[in-house]
Design a protein around this motif. Structure first.
Motif, PDB file in Angstrom:
ATOM      1  N   SER A 126       0.085 -28.894  21.023  1.00 28.10           N
ATOM      2  CA  SER A 126       0.765 -27.825  22.202  1.00 28.10           C
ATOM      3  C   SER A 126       2.122 -28.132  22.701  1.00 28.10           C
ATOM      4  N   LEU A 127       2.730 -29.399  22.389  1.00 29.77           N
ATOM      5  CA  LEU A 127       4.117 -29.776  23.015  1.00 29.77           C
ATOM      6  C   LEU A 127       4.897 -30.454  21.550  1.00 29.77           C
ATOM      7  N   THR A 171       7.282 -31.294  20.597  1.00 34.32           N
ATOM      8  CA  THR A 171       8.707 -32.166  20.653  1.00 34.32           C
ATOM      9  C   THR A 171       9.138 -32.852  19.589  1.00 34.32           C
ATOM     10  N   ASP A 205       2.763 -23.381  17.957  1.00 38.53           N
ATOM     11  CA  ASP A 205       3.162 -22.244  18.234  1.00 38.53           C
ATOM     12  C   ASP A 205       4.739 -22.255  17.909  1.00 38.53           C
ATOM     13  N   GLN A 255       7.368 -22.353  20.769  1.00 35.30           N
ATOM     14  CA  GLN A 255       7.526 -23.876  21.401  1.00 35.30           C
ATOM     15  C   GLN A 255       8.259 -24.829  20.168  1.00 35.30           C
ATOM     16  N   VAL A 256       7.894 -24.499  18.883  1.00 36.82           N
ATOM     17  CA  VAL A 256       8.809 -25.316  18.113  1.00 36.82           C
ATOM     18  C   VAL A 256      10.308 -24.871  18.160  1.00 36.82           C
ATOM     19  N   THR A 286      12.154 -23.756  20.272  1.00 38.19           N
ATOM     20  CA  THR A 286      12.664 -23.907  21.453  1.00 38.19           C
ATOM     21  C   THR A 286      12.826 -25.665  21.748  1.00 38.19           C
ATOM     22  N   GLU A 287      12.094 -26.545  21.123  1.00 40.22           N
ATOM     23  CA  GLU A 287      12.325 -27.687  21.399  1.00 40.22           C
ATOM     24  C   GLU A 287      13.351 -28.455  20.462  1.00 40.22           C
TER      25      GLU A 287
END
Length: 812
Positions: free
Chosen positions: A333-334, A336, A376, A379-380, A382-383
């Protein structure tokens, strides 16, 4: 649905609603659960292909509208496929003893990484007890004393021979604070210096020569002492190594046997064996730092001590051998950079950052290796560096661990360069359509790495079979969430709301999240009333409550109209003025609002002024719609004369941007009214776009627009004349709220479909539109006749204006 008659008010039978569904059950408790997703055959086919194929680069992008079940379907399909796959191998990092900066990656069969880690822990724990005991044993002490005694005796023997030779020459070897020395002797005593001076010259010379000779021999003997000590230390070291080797071999025998069929592990165990033997003194360190003897306190967890970390096994991916089954399905989910490819941690030691191979931490790519990784897409992207790292790993087929600081050379701290680990997995990105098309257009790697797309539809064709499938899905959702079963009339109301979510009476909307929210709130209402099942009234109450919670802006808009702040007429007639309809969408709030469109005309050079565009408030689609009006007017009226019109169009009291062409029909009606000088009935509102041939075309948001004008009319009192003109092609999209349907059934509000501009202007003005007769002219009192007469008058006036003499010609 019955044939639609244009120009006539619609009745309830023309509208889609809950009464259309004949469901053959009492509650959803009677229905079989639905394990699939209705209407998503195309997407599920792509998902199953991605899950089943072993070919590389067949990674998947799941695209669609949020709420259509993208995530839940992806999880379920991948979980089913993962259960049929073998578990992936375990992976560990171990120390590279000759270069600790480059830890070694080792692959093991499933479940054996933990076994290797525990085996080496046992080796260290055993050696921490055994090696001190070995070096304190009687055997070791005897063999070491023998070595030491051998060299001591050899030294003493050499010194004894030299002492006898010195005695024969009349000199003695004496030990002084400065070391050994040679002195004259008399008998068994050292000759004092004063007596030595009294000796004859010849005797002194003889004694001096003897002293020099003995001193030279003494120096030779003493020079042999360091060499002897060095040889002694070498023998002791060989003894220590031999004794340590015995202990290490005994401790490693079990591990070597258990992993004999794994060459990479065997190589590491051999390197570990050599390092254990070379560094046996590590096992003789007391906790207070002194070297000697066995540990004062017995313990079985020696492997936790800092000096033994070099022999640890860092399990990056390990499985319980008793529970290992199937491939992993990891959802990060995160995502980074560190969470994707792993990271190297640091510890502070006296102000310095230090690290070692035991501080390497795995990322999602490690944990999902051999299986599936769900990410997601937004998310990928924007990291920082995450998208680049993901592509790099997929292209190279391995996971290399690095940090953002290393990538940009921002830090100079000494770090590790671990072996990259082989990578074989399926990556599934979940995102929206716009992001998918942007990546396909601007990222050349995307199409090569993500060859498959699972496009989740947001609507499904309405039929008896699809209605039953959706009913089963509703029942399954209620059962999975622990809700009450849904009664048949409650399901029918939810099905009607699904049509509403699709903005189409012939398509079910597949926004399962929205339906689930309604279902859970309806269950709450049913529980409060003590009902055993969720009924129609519960569902209706949940929908109304959600509308009320999100209705502040809609209420403020209607309030402004009621108070006369926004000028909207719902009765009477006005020239060049018409009620247009628009949709406002802010966040989750979406509602219709009427707005006044007005037009002014005069003679000109054929220019149609769009005030919204001139003020930079109109979008390109709206401007295009206004330009189409010029084409319609120029092609429909006085085609043999110059187009000599100047006209202005504006959305009155519009202080924000205007976009879309759904008001172009209203704008054209306002223009025709102004040109014909005929008033428009203000009890009617209009929505629809037009083309250059006068056909009225479908628009979006028809339900909200009709309801917006209805609420305005209802607040002032329904008269039966009020209504909305809509494109006939939008009739299948009507899924109106019960309050509007009830008013239509009672004849207090009208929804009238139109197909052409002529139909619309006739309804609005109450005058026949008129068609060209045999002489090519419109009837003079028809709408078209009056418009054409006005335009011909403008053209003739323009011609006369152009023929007037200039003031200089008149004076001449």
């Amino acid at each position: 649905m019955d044939q639609i008659a244009t120009g006539q008010p619609l009745s309830a039978r023309h509208l889609a609603g809950e009464e259309d569904f004949a469901l053959g059950f009492a509650t959803t408790a009677e229905l079989d659960p639905l394990s699939d997703w209705p209407g998503q055959d195309r997407a599920l086919e792509a998902l199953r292909l991605a899950a089943g194929t072993d070919h590389g680069d067949f990674n998947l992008y799941v695209l669609g509208t949020p709420g259509t079940g993208r995530h839940s379907a992806t999880r379920q399909v991948l979980a089913e496929a993962a259960a049929r796959r073998p578990p992936p191998p375990d992976r560990v990092y171990v120390n590279r003893f000759d270069d600790p900066r480059r830890p070694i990656a080792i692959e093991l069969p499933p479940g054996r990484a933990v076994e290797l880690r525990d085996a080496l822990r046992k080796v260290v724990n055993d050696l921490a007890d055994d090696i001190p005991a070995i070096f304190e044993s009687e055997d070791y002490q005897t063999r070491r004393r023998a070595i030491e005694d051998s060299y001591s005796e050899r030294h003493e023997q050499a010194m004894g021979v030299l002492a006898d030779a010195a005695r024969a020459r009349g000199v003695a070897i004496v030990r002084t604070p400065m070391g050994f020395g040679v002195a004259p002797r008399k008998g068994d005593e050292i000759l004092p210096p004063d007596e030595y001076e009294k000796l004859p010259q010849a005797e002194r010379e003889r004694i001096g020569a003897a002293i020099d000779a003995v001193r030279a021999q003494l120096e030779d003997v003493l020079k042999d002492v360091p060499r002897g000590l060095k040889a002694q230390r070498a023998e002791v070291e060989e003894l220590n190594i031999a004794m340590a080797r015995e202990g290490v071999d005994a401790a490693l025998a079990d591990a070597l046997g258990r992993f004999a069929d794994h060459p990479s592990v065997t190589r590491h165990l051999q390197a570990l064996r050599e390092d254990l033997i070379d560094n046996a003194e590590l096992f003789l360190i007391r906790e207070d730092g002194a070297q000697a003897g066995a540990f004062p306190v017995a313990t079985s967890r020696h492997h936790l001590k800092p000096q033994f970390r070099r022999y640890a096994v860092n399990v990056i991916v390990g499985q319980d051998p008793d529970q290992a089954s199937g491939a992993p399905v990891i959802e990060e989910s995160l995502p980074t950079l560190a969470n994707l490819i792993g990271r190297i941690e640091y510890a502070s030691d006296q102000g310095t950052l230090v690290t070692n191979f035991t501080m390497i931490r795995p990322g999602a790519l490690h944990r999902a290796n051999g299986g599936f990784l769900i990410l997601d897409a937004m998310q990928v992207l924007t990291e920082p560096l995450a998208w680049d790292a993901l592509k790099r790993s997929l292209k190279s087929g391995e996971v290399a661990i690095y940090s953002a600081g290393e990538r940009f050379s921002l830090i100079s701290t000494e770090t590790l360069d671990p072996d990259p680990m082989p990578l074989k997995l399926r990556v599934v990105l979940v995102g929206d359509r716009r992001l998918y098309y942007l990546l396909a257009e601007f990222d050349p790697d995307f199409g090569r790495l993500f060859k498959l797309e699972a496009d989740f539809d947001d609507r499904m064709e309405r039929s008896a079979d699809s209605a039953l499938l959706l009913a089963r899905l509703i029942g399954t959702m209620a059962r999975d969430d622990g809700l009450r079963p849904v009664a048949a009339d409650g399901v029918a109301r939810l099905l009607a709301e699904s049509l509403r979510l699709a903005d189409d009476g012939e398509r079910f909307g597949l926004n399962l999240a929205a339906l689930g929210d309604i279902l859970r709130e309806a269950d709450h209402i049913a529980r409060a009333s003590g009902a055993d099942a969720i009924g129609r009234d519960d569902v209706e109450a949940a929908i109304a409550a959600a509308d009320r919670r999100a209705g502040r802006l809609r209420e403020r808009s209607q309030e402004a109209i009621s108070r006369g702040l926004l000028l909207i007429d719902t009765d009477g007639a006005r020239v060049g003025q018409v009620n247009a309809l628009s949709v406002l969408e802010i966040g989750k709030t979406r509602f219709g609002r009427p707005g006044r469109v007005s037009a002014r005309v005069r003679m000109g050079a054929g220019k149609l002024v769009d005030i919204e565009r001139e003020a930079e408030l109109g979008g390109p689609i709206h401007s295009k719609g206004v330009m189409i009006l010029s084409g319609y007017l120029a092609g429909s009226y006085a085609p043999d004369l110059p187009f000599s019109l100047w006209a202005s169009l504006v959305f009155e009291q519009s202080y924000g941007g205007v976009e879309g062409d759904s008001a172009s029909a209203a704008e054209l009606f306002a223009l025709l009214s102004a040109l014909a000088d005929l008033p428009i009935d203000q009890s009617l509102a209009v929505t629809g776009s037009v083309n250059q041939f006068g056909e009225v075309q479908a628009i979006g948001g028809v339900n909200e627009k009709v309801e917006g004008f209805f609420d305005t009319c209802a607040a002032r009192g329904l008269t039966g004349r009020q209504g909305v003109l809509i494109p006939v092609s939008n009739v299948p999209h009507l899924v109106l709220r019960p309050r509007v349907r009830d008013a239509m059934d009672a004849g207090r509000f009208r929804v009238i479909p139109i197909a052409t501009v002529d139909e619309g202007i006739a309804l609005l003005t109450g005058r026949p539109t008129g068609v060209r007769g045999g002489n090519g002219a419109f009837p003079p009192d028809s709408v078209n006749g009056r418009v054409e007469a006005r335009l011909i008058g403008y053209a003739e006036a323009r011609q006369r204006f152009g023929q007037k003499p200039s003031p200089s010609e008149t004076d001449g």
